[in-house]
Write an enzyme that holds these catalytic residues in place. Sequence first.
Site, mmCIF file in Angstrom:
data_model
loop_
_atom_site.group_PDB
_atom_site.id
_atom_site.type_symbol
_atom_site.label_atom_id
_atom_site.label_comp_id
_atom_site.label_asym_id
_atom_site.label_seq_id
_atom_site.Cartn_x
_atom_site.Cartn_y
_atom_site.Cartn_z
ATOM 1 N N LEU A 256 60.841 26.293 52.743
ATOM 2 C CA LEU A 256 60.972 25.137 52.165
ATOM 3 C C LEU A 256 61.846 23.678 53.345
ATOM 4 C CD1 LEU A 256 64.238 26.412 49.771
ATOM 5 C CD2 LEU A 256 62.353 25.462 49.037
ATOM 6 N N ASP A 257 61.394 23.062 53.256
ATOM 7 C CA ASP A 257 61.834 21.534 53.897
ATOM 8 C C ASP A 257 62.946 21.506 54.633
ATOM 9 O OD1 ASP A 257 60.527 18.354 54.876
ATOM 10 O OD2 ASP A 257 62.293 18.144 54.641
ATOM 11 N N ARG A 258 63.193 21.034 56.002
ATOM 12 C CA ARG A 258 64.155 21.572 56.911
ATOM 13 C C ARG A 258 65.155 21.007 55.750
ATOM 14 N NH1 ARG A 258 66.566 18.548 60.848
ATOM 15 N NH2 ARG A 258 64.655 16.594 60.812
ATOM 16 N N MET A 259 65.034 19.593 54.821
ATOM 17 C CA MET A 259 65.762 18.434 54.745
ATOM 18 C C MET A 259 66.229 18.881 52.900
ATOM 19 S SD MET A 259 67.636 16.906 56.730
ATOM 20 C CE MET A 259 67.935 15.446 55.733
ATOM 21 N N SER A 443 57.786 19.871 50.538
ATOM 22 C CA SER A 443 57.314 19.593 52.246
ATOM 23 C C SER A 443 56.440 19.782 52.566
ATOM 24 C CB SER A 443 58.704 19.745 52.726
ATOM 25 O OG SER A 443 58.106 20.905 52.991
#
Length: 553
Positions: A256-259, A443
């Site tokens: 998953l994207d960091r954000m 992402s």
Amino acid sequence: MRSAAAVWAACLRPVLRCGAVSVLPPHGPGMAEPGPGLGREPQSGPTGREEPEPGPGREPEPQPGPRSREEPEPGQEPQPARKKRRLAAGDRYVPPPRRLSTGVSFGASHFAETSYYFEGGLRKVRPYYFDFRTYCKGRWVGRSLLHVFSTEFRAQPLDYYRAAASAGRLRLNEEPVRDLSVVLKNNDFLRNTVHRHEPPVTAQPIHILAEDQEVVVVDKPSSLPVHPCGRFRHNTVIFILGKEHGLQELHTIHRLDRMTSGVLLFAKTVEVSKRIDEQVRERQLEKEYVCRVVGEFPEHEVVCEEPILVVSYKVGVCRVDPKGKCCKTTFQRLSYNGKSSVVKCLPHTGRTHQIRVHLQFLGHPIVNDPIYNMEAWGPDRGKGGKIDKTDEELLKALVEEHRSKQSLDILGIMEEDLNSGAGSKDCGDSSECTKPVQADPSSGNSCPAEDAQDPGMDTWNPGRNDTIGCPLNSDANLETQESKELNSCDNQDGEVGEKGPGEKDPLCVECKMVRRDPSPKELVMYLHALRYKGVGFEYCSRMPEWAAEDWEE
């Protein structure tokens, strides 16, 4: 139209959980795989069997093995022993490269490198000393260390490298570098000790949704990378699970994207990983996301199939472009509060930033997207693919907008990244940087600009305490890293408190800088992985607070 409550109720229906799967952490092409120093001790000798240690009065038993080159076949004349090459006067000996074993895992020794403390709703890591190690890149051969530093690692002045060498922090083939004019040769092994700082992340805990003998499923908070990458090592899901939950040697199934927050799966065995990999290849997995977007999203189902092109892997920016890769996302509005809409997203492909770019194209970017809902895109903020800037102008405008807000960390970059030649070259496609791992369509990378690399590896950069994270080219063989706790203090993980007075290093530029901490609110993006479903399993998380029908910011 299904309400948010209906979606949550659907997620709670009984499901079969025959176990999810695991994937080995991605290895970039041309990257050496880490050896026994990564928390996994070798369990067998050269023959594959456990070998007893010779005790007093006991000679080690001879083991059968392949014939050496000097040992002749039966009936053949013995060959003369091969002579070792003599070094010319003044020539420097380079030891042969070490043979590295396969597999990457993190254990107690890695988790004990440093400790956490909590402050202002943020999880912070105490600075620590860290060793970056690499074999000489092909393009460095025949060049002096001084020349390499001055042309490729310009984040620091040459005086810094001279001071680092004087302090014994630069080593060549495990010998201290005394003279930066030394000319590099093929197979030279370099070690660089740096004082490492990590950016803060949210203090929200990682909730474990499910765990059995095969998988661990967690609800990842926003702002946390999945595994070590770029500037992040201890402030990652992998390290927090190991340090605070005792979960070690996990294998990444997807990222998953960091954000991005939400459902994240890890496998406990390689076999489970391979089984899920097969489902990925056969397109048998379903993923469902929920987000909050600007304005009133259409009530009817919307399908977007616009191709996506990567503008910059370093900064992590994409846009719709006819030359991009084909992709498809289905959107369905769940609610509208008069200002913003909650939308369900079903990605059918896994392109970089796919959900976020398609929503921007549709004119409904995620409310607090730090890339695709910025003024840098122009008055229409990229709606319909209308961008009145070249790619270079767009990147410059995005960076300047974040620089003015002192929020470059949100992009995963620093001033040094922009001012130095180090890491200025993009990784290229993520498929070139990593072993195939199921991409996150929100992402594509766990760190926007730096996550396309092996979880246990970092790019060697002698002038910084962080890295750009793009793996070395195939002409360089990157090994692993080692770290040392800064002080032998008795602080425990999770302790609340300030940094101790001894946590400063005389050579560390970061120690001399004062950076603004992000607020916890800045570390949340309204995009959440709600559901992950495969053959025989399905995992869901709760709806985030911002997805409530009557929610207002």
